[in-house]
Design a protein around this motif. Structure first.
Motif, PDB file in Angstrom:
ATOM      1  N   PRO A 270    -136.096 -67.703  57.331  1.00 42.74           N
ATOM      2  CA  PRO A 270    -135.191 -66.664  57.068  1.00 42.74           C
ATOM      3  C   PRO A 270    -133.615 -67.170  56.221  1.00 42.74           C
ATOM      4  CG  PRO A 270    -136.355 -66.871  59.446  1.00 42.74           C
ATOM      5  CD  PRO A 270    -136.956 -67.888  58.329  1.00 42.74           C
ATOM      6  N   GLN A 271    -133.113 -66.005  55.493  1.00 44.98           N
ATOM      7  CA  GLN A 271    -131.911 -66.350  55.354  1.00 44.98           C
ATOM      8  C   GLN A 271    -130.957 -66.719  56.735  1.00 44.98           C
ATOM      9  OE1 GLN A 271    -131.160 -66.468  52.017  1.00 44.98           O
ATOM     10  NE2 GLN A 271    -133.694 -67.669  52.256  1.00 44.98           N
ATOM     11  N   PRO A 272    -130.317 -67.169  56.252  1.00 47.89           N
ATOM     12  CA  PRO A 272    -128.648 -67.586  57.629  1.00 47.89           C
ATOM     13  C   PRO A 272    -128.185 -66.440  56.936  1.00 47.89           C
ATOM     14  CG  PRO A 272    -128.563 -69.062  55.723  1.00 47.89           C
ATOM     15  CD  PRO A 272    -130.013 -68.518  55.841  1.00 47.89           C
ATOM     16  N   PRO A 273    -126.908 -66.189  57.999  1.00 49.22           N
ATOM     17  CA  PRO A 273    -126.293 -65.051  58.335  1.00 49.22           C
ATOM     18  C   PRO A 273    -125.472 -65.353  56.954  1.00 49.22           C
ATOM     19  CG  PRO A 273    -125.612 -66.329  60.078  1.00 49.22           C
ATOM     20  CD  PRO A 273    -127.409 -66.879  59.774  1.00 49.22           C
ATOM     21  N   GLU A 274    -124.561 -64.187  56.295  1.00 49.49           N
ATOM     22  CA  GLU A 274    -123.536 -64.252  55.307  1.00 49.49           C
ATOM     23  C   GLU A 274    -122.596 -65.094  56.135  1.00 49.49           C
ATOM     24  OE1 GLU A 274    -121.383 -61.704  51.844  1.00 49.49           O
ATOM     25  OE2 GLU A 274    -122.625 -60.491  54.100  1.00 49.49           O
ATOM     26  N   ASN A 275    -122.057 -65.859  55.010  1.00 51.17           N
ATOM     27  CA  ASN A 275    -120.911 -66.480  55.588  1.00 51.17           C
ATOM     28  C   ASN A 275    -119.872 -66.155  54.871  1.00 51.17           C
ATOM     29  OD1 ASN A 275    -118.592 -68.280  55.689  1.00 51.17           O
ATOM     30  ND2 ASN A 275    -119.529 -70.143  55.022  1.00 51.17           N
ATOM     31  N   LYS A 276    -118.731 -65.049  55.488  1.00 48.74           N
ATOM     32  CA  LYS A 276    -117.711 -64.671  54.768  1.00 48.74           C
ATOM     33  C   LYS A 276    -116.707 -65.491  54.539  1.00 48.74           C
ATOM     34  CE  LYS A 276    -114.848 -64.236  58.996  1.00 48.74           C
ATOM     35  NZ  LYS A 276    -114.059 -63.658  60.236  1.00 48.74           N
ATOM     36  N   ASP A 277    -116.555 -66.541  54.403  1.00 47.41           N
ATOM     37  CA  ASP A 277    -115.929 -68.151  54.101  1.00 47.41           C
ATOM     38  C   ASP A 277    -115.916 -68.631  53.294  1.00 47.41           C
ATOM     39  OD1 ASP A 277    -113.673 -67.453  55.673  1.00 47.41           O
ATOM     40  OD2 ASP A 277    -115.000 -68.630  57.113  1.00 47.41           O
ATOM     41  N   SER A 278    -117.455 -68.138  52.528  1.00 48.79           N
ATOM     42  CA  SER A 278    -118.263 -68.467  50.942  1.00 48.79           C
ATOM     43  C   SER A 278    -117.432 -68.173  49.361  1.00 48.79           C
ATOM     44  CB  SER A 278    -119.981 -68.587  51.331  1.00 48.79           C
ATOM     45  OG  SER A 278    -119.795 -67.449  50.873  1.00 48.79           O
ATOM     46  N   PHE A 279    -117.593 -68.753  48.906  1.00 49.36           N
ATOM     47  CA  PHE A 279    -116.843 -68.095  47.510  1.00 49.36           C
ATOM     48  C   PHE A 279    -117.209 -69.097  46.527  1.00 49.36           C
ATOM     49  CE2 PHE A 279    -114.473 -72.106  48.725  1.00 49.36           C
ATOM     50  CZ  PHE A 279    -113.991 -72.113  47.532  1.00 49.36           C
ATOM     51  N   GLU A 280    -117.535 -68.887  45.334  1.00 46.81           N
ATOM     52  CA  GLU A 280    -117.596 -69.260  43.914  1.00 46.81           C
ATOM     53  C   GLU A 280    -116.911 -69.406  43.514  1.00 46.81           C
ATOM     54  OE1 GLU A 280    -120.145 -67.693  39.895  1.00 46.81           O
ATOM     55  OE2 GLU A 280    -119.569 -66.334  41.660  1.00 46.81           O
ATOM     56  N   THR A 281    -116.519 -70.570  42.739  1.00 49.24           N
ATOM     57  CA  THR A 281    -115.848 -70.988  41.727  1.00 49.24           C
ATOM     58  C   THR A 281    -115.711 -70.388  40.089  1.00 49.24           C
ATOM     59  OG1 THR A 281    -114.947 -72.908  42.926  1.00 49.24           O
ATOM     60  CG2 THR A 281    -114.326 -73.427  40.840  1.00 49.24           C
ATOM     61  N   VAL A 282    -114.921 -70.091  39.933  1.00 45.46           N
ATOM     62  CA  VAL A 282    -114.719 -69.668  37.946  1.00 45.46           C
ATOM     63  C   VAL A 282    -113.735 -69.773  37.576  1.00 45.46           C
ATOM     64  CG1 VAL A 282    -114.627 -67.128  36.860  1.00 45.46           C
ATOM     65  CG2 VAL A 282    -116.048 -67.705  39.468  1.00 45.46           C
ATOM     66  N   LYS A 283    -113.833 -70.540  36.743  1.00 48.25           N
ATOM     67  CA  LYS A 283    -113.284 -70.990  35.595  1.00 48.25           C
ATOM     68  C   LYS A 283    -113.059 -69.601  34.180  1.00 48.25           C
ATOM     69  CE  LYS A 283    -112.097 -75.735  33.050  1.00 48.25           C
ATOM     70  NZ  LYS A 283    -110.192 -74.734  34.195  1.00 48.25           N
ATOM     71  N   ASP A 284    -111.368 -69.570  34.059  1.00 44.22           N
ATOM     72  CA  ASP A 284    -111.688 -68.927  33.106  1.00 44.22           C
ATOM     73  C   ASP A 284    -110.677 -69.424  32.205  1.00 44.22           C
ATOM     74  OD1 ASP A 284    -111.759 -66.531  31.419  1.00 44.22           O
ATOM     75  OD2 ASP A 284    -110.809 -65.022  32.717  1.00 44.22           O
ATOM     76  N   GLY A 285    -110.570 -69.584  31.015  1.00 44.90           N
ATOM     77  CA  GLY A 285    -109.628 -70.198  30.090  1.00 44.90           C
ATOM     78  C   GLY A 285    -109.171 -71.590  30.906  1.00 44.90           C
ATOM     79  N   MET A 286    -107.956 -71.169  31.266  1.00 45.47           N
ATOM     80  CA  MET A 286    -107.078 -72.546  31.765  1.00 45.47           C
ATOM     81  C   MET A 286    -106.987 -71.905  33.519  1.00 45.47           C
ATOM     82  SD  MET A 286    -104.456 -73.979  28.576  1.00 45.47           S
ATOM     83  CE  MET A 286    -104.264 -75.838  30.234  1.00 45.47           C
ATOM     84  N   LEU A 287    -107.205 -71.424  33.715  1.00 43.78           N
ATOM     85  CA  LEU A 287    -107.045 -70.823  34.966  1.00 43.78           C
ATOM     86  C   LEU A 287    -108.856 -70.635  36.134  1.00 43.78           C
ATOM     87  CD1 LEU A 287    -105.013 -66.995  35.024  1.00 43.78           C
ATOM     88  CD2 LEU A 287    -104.045 -69.398  35.486  1.00 43.78           C
ATOM     89  N   THR A 288    -108.526 -70.995  37.229  1.00 43.53           N
ATOM     90  CA  THR A 288    -109.511 -70.949  38.373  1.00 43.53           C
ATOM     91  C   THR A 288    -109.484 -70.745  38.771  1.00 43.53           C
ATOM     92  OG1 THR A 288    -109.885 -73.323  37.312  1.00 43.53           O
ATOM     93  CG2 THR A 288    -111.395 -72.931  39.368  1.00 43.53           C
ATOM     94  N   TYR A 289    -110.411 -69.644  39.316  1.00 42.50           N
ATOM     95  CA  TYR A 289    -110.442 -69.466  40.581  1.00 42.50           C
ATOM     96  C   TYR A 289    -111.381 -69.566  41.740  1.00 42.50           C
ATOM     97  CZ  TYR A 289    -107.436 -65.868  37.518  1.00 42.50           C
ATOM     98  OH  TYR A 289    -106.564 -65.615  36.462  1.00 42.50           O
ATOM     99  N   ARG A 290    -110.887 -69.026  43.097  1.00 47.38           N
ATOM    100  CA  ARG A 290    -112.134 -68.638  43.936  1.00 47.38           C
ATOM    101  C   ARG A 290    -112.248 -67.362  44.266  1.00 47.38           C
ATOM    102  NH1 ARG A 290    -108.858 -71.912  48.500  1.00 47.38           N
ATOM    103  NH2 ARG A 290    -110.695 -72.086  49.680  1.00 47.38           N
ATOM    104  N   VAL A 291    -113.567 -66.358  44.043  1.00 49.00           N
ATOM    105  CA  VAL A 291    -114.323 -65.843  44.264  1.00 49.00           C
ATOM    106  C   VAL A 291    -114.794 -65.224  44.873  1.00 49.00           C
ATOM    107  CG1 VAL A 291    -115.417 -64.154  42.935  1.00 49.00           C
ATOM    108  CG2 VAL A 291    -113.980 -65.426  41.738  1.00 49.00           C
ATOM    109  N   TYR A 292    -114.770 -64.842  46.446  1.00 48.46           N
ATOM    110  CA  TYR A 292    -115.204 -64.345  47.284  1.00 48.46           C
ATOM    111  C   TYR A 292    -115.994 -63.249  47.289  1.00 48.46           C
ATOM    112  CZ  TYR A 292    -112.298 -67.728  50.075  1.00 48.46           C
ATOM    113  OH  TYR A 292    -111.664 -68.840  50.781  1.00 48.46           O
ATOM    114  N   LYS A 293    -116.409 -62.451  48.517  1.00 53.46           N
ATOM    115  CA  LYS A 293    -116.821 -60.783  48.474  1.00 53.46           C
ATOM    116  C   LYS A 293    -116.665 -60.070  48.005  1.00 53.46           C
ATOM    117  CE  LYS A 293    -120.658 -58.341  50.492  1.00 53.46           C
ATOM    118  NZ  LYS A 293    -121.602 -58.400  51.719  1.00 53.46           N
ATOM    119  N   ASP A 294    -115.116 -60.250  48.486  1.00 53.39           N
ATOM    120  CA  ASP A 294    -114.465 -58.088  48.319  1.00 53.39           C
ATOM    121  C   ASP A 294    -112.546 -59.037  48.079  1.00 53.39           C
ATOM    122  OD1 ASP A 294    -113.055 -60.694  50.345  1.00 53.39           O
ATOM    123  OD2 ASP A 294    -113.358 -58.341  51.682  1.00 53.39           O
TER     124      ASP A 294
END
Length: 487
Positions: A270-294
């Motif tokens: 079974p999949q573990p419960p969703e971690n609300k603190d998890s994020f994806e690192t997204v690099k856009d040009g010279m800027l880097t973002y932390r993209v969460y669900k909301d």
């Protein structure tokens, strides 16, 4: 004459004796002016619901929620005791270790971090020369830049969160940092395939595996299910509608459902419960973002970024709401920043030592850290937190009038034809390419770097309103050269 000389001699001897007495008294007085204070308790507030207290070498933090952050160690209210502190106690319920809060506490050998803490802020333990080890519990999701910099005695850092976000590079954890070169002779411990392992590998540090991360659920190959009405035994699928007890040869797991039936298939973890603190690192040009669900957060920008920075209102379909700790720190080539209305938080040291001459803040209620580092002209709405911050810091404030009742402002950036969030010569080049070779660089060009509809709107700056032309490229170059002040 002899009488006068006798009087002078007597007076001289009196002063000499008085000076000698004072010198003797001074020799008996405490050398350290804080020795007397060290014998008495001291306390105060260091957060909305957090208090600090000091007594006989022990610094304690009690309460709940976030601890305050400081720009430097000398700004902390317990700094005068820093050389006397030998132990620190952080009470369960406190959610962070504030920026610079324990920096330069020279005699702190170890510290227990409770599992309520989720973030170690910027420079929290910077230059703690006696700190030997640190064990960060699984809920610590972020380690700020320079958190453990120049901790010369540090030999072990254990990071139990597999997805812990570690800001910065070698300087964040090191024994010494000189002329841009950092060294660490200790070990980083963490789970296999964790961010701790990635960090250690990238920094060239020794990594000690704690094995695989603990599983949050259990996989079985056969299950017996009992309900209040009947018992069903199966080797493939189990369906329950009320309270279910699953038994294997090793352990028993109990779970309760409250609405629709839950179906579990054996041999599938079974999949573990969703971690609300998890994020994806997204690099856009010279800027880097932390993209969460909301929402998304601006994490950092590259060192050689220059010009005015216009933060987009959204990234990957979610609003950009936070300028992270140290995001624009030391970016001397950035001349200004425009923060859209949905950016509601500017974190500690976000603008420290940046080259900004003007920061525009569109959210009237934006939470601006007292040590965010903005030390330039600020533009904002009347009665806004931007105005309050400017007044408190003695900065020039430019009023944009009353706050509007409509939604966020447009994220169009005049001159930014390649949509990389800042204006430079590359924008003028793209305009000329799109104009002279539309099949390749036009709106429907086959090259992946062709101009987009938004880029064309950004690039139409010469005032003609007739789409992009060479005049727009010339206008951008004039702006970059300082011939004109705005586009």
């Amino acid at each position: 004459m002899k009488k006068i000389l006798s009087i002078i001699t007597a007076v001289t001897l009196c002063f000499s004796s008085f000076a000698a007495f004072n010198a003797g008294a001074a020799a008996l007085a405490p050398v350290d002016s804080f020795t007397a204070e060290n014998k008495t308790a001291d306390s105060g507030n260091c957060g909305v619901s957090v208090k600090w207290s000091y007594s006989n070498g022990k610094l304690s933090f009690s309460g709940s929620g976030a601890m305050s952050s400081w720009e430097t160690a000398s700004a902390t209210p317990w700094y005068k005791y820093s050389s006397q502190i030998t132990s620190v106690e952080i009470e369960q319920g406190i959610t962070n270790v504030g920026a610079a809060s324990l920096a330069n506490v020279q005699n702190l050998g170890s510290i227990y971090i409770p599992d309520s803490v989720t973030k170690i802020e910027f420079g929290a333990f910077d230059s703690c020369k006696s700190l030997r080890s640190i064990d960060l519990p699984a809920k610590v999701a972020t380690i700020g830049r320079n958190a453990f910099r120049s901790c010369s005695s540090l030999t072990s850092v254990t990071i139990r969160n597999t997805n812990c976000y570690i800001v910065g590079g070698n300087d964040t954890i090191c024994n010494s940092s000189t002329n841009g070169r950092s060294t660490f002779n200790g070990t980083i411990s963490g789970y296999n395939n964790s961010t701790a392992q990635t960090y250690a590998t990238e920094c060239g540090y020794r990594f000690v595996s704690l094995g695989n991360a603990p599983a949050s659920t259990t996989t079985t190959t056969k299950a017996t299910t009992t309900t209040t009405k009947k018992t069903t035994t199966t080797t493939k699928t189990t369906t329950t509608t009320t309270k279910v007890t699953t038994t294997t040869t090793r352990r028993t797991t109990t779970s309760t459902t409250t609405s629709k039936p839950v179906t579990t298939t054996t041999n599938v973890r079974p999949q573990p419960p969703e971690n609300k603190d998890s994020f994806e690192t997204v690099k856009d040009g010279m800027l880097t973002y932390r993209v969460y669900k909301d929402h998304a957060e601006l994490e950092k920008c590259e060192r050689f970024m220059w010009g005015e920075l216009n933060i987009p209102s959204e990234k990957n379909g979610v609003p950009v709401t936070v300028i992270c700790e140290g995001a624009l720190r030391d970016r001397m080539m950035i001349t200004g920043a425009v923060l859209p209305e949905n950016v509601h938080t500017i974190a500690a040291n976000a603008f420290s030592n940046s080259g900004c001459k003007k920061v525009t803040i569109y959210d009237p209620s934006c939470s601006i850290a007292d040590n965010c580092g903005i030390k330039c002209q600020i533009a904002g709405y009347d009665g806004s937190t931007a105005q309050s911050y400017a007044q408190k810091k003695g900065l020039e404030f430019i009023s944009m009038g009353p706050a509007p009742s409509h939604g966020p402002v447009s994220d169009l950036v005049p001159g930014d034809s390649n949509c990389d969030k800042f204006v430079d010569l590359a924008d003028a080049v793209l305009i000329m390419q799109a104009y002279s070779n539309p099949n390749k660089y036009g709106l429907n060009g086959y090259d992946s770097a062709h101009i987009t509809e938004k880029g064309a709107k950004n690039g139409d700056v010469d005032g003609g309103g007739n789409g992009i032309t060479p005049k727009d490229a010339v206008a951008i170059q004039r702006y970059l050269l300082g011939v004109i002040s705005e586009l």
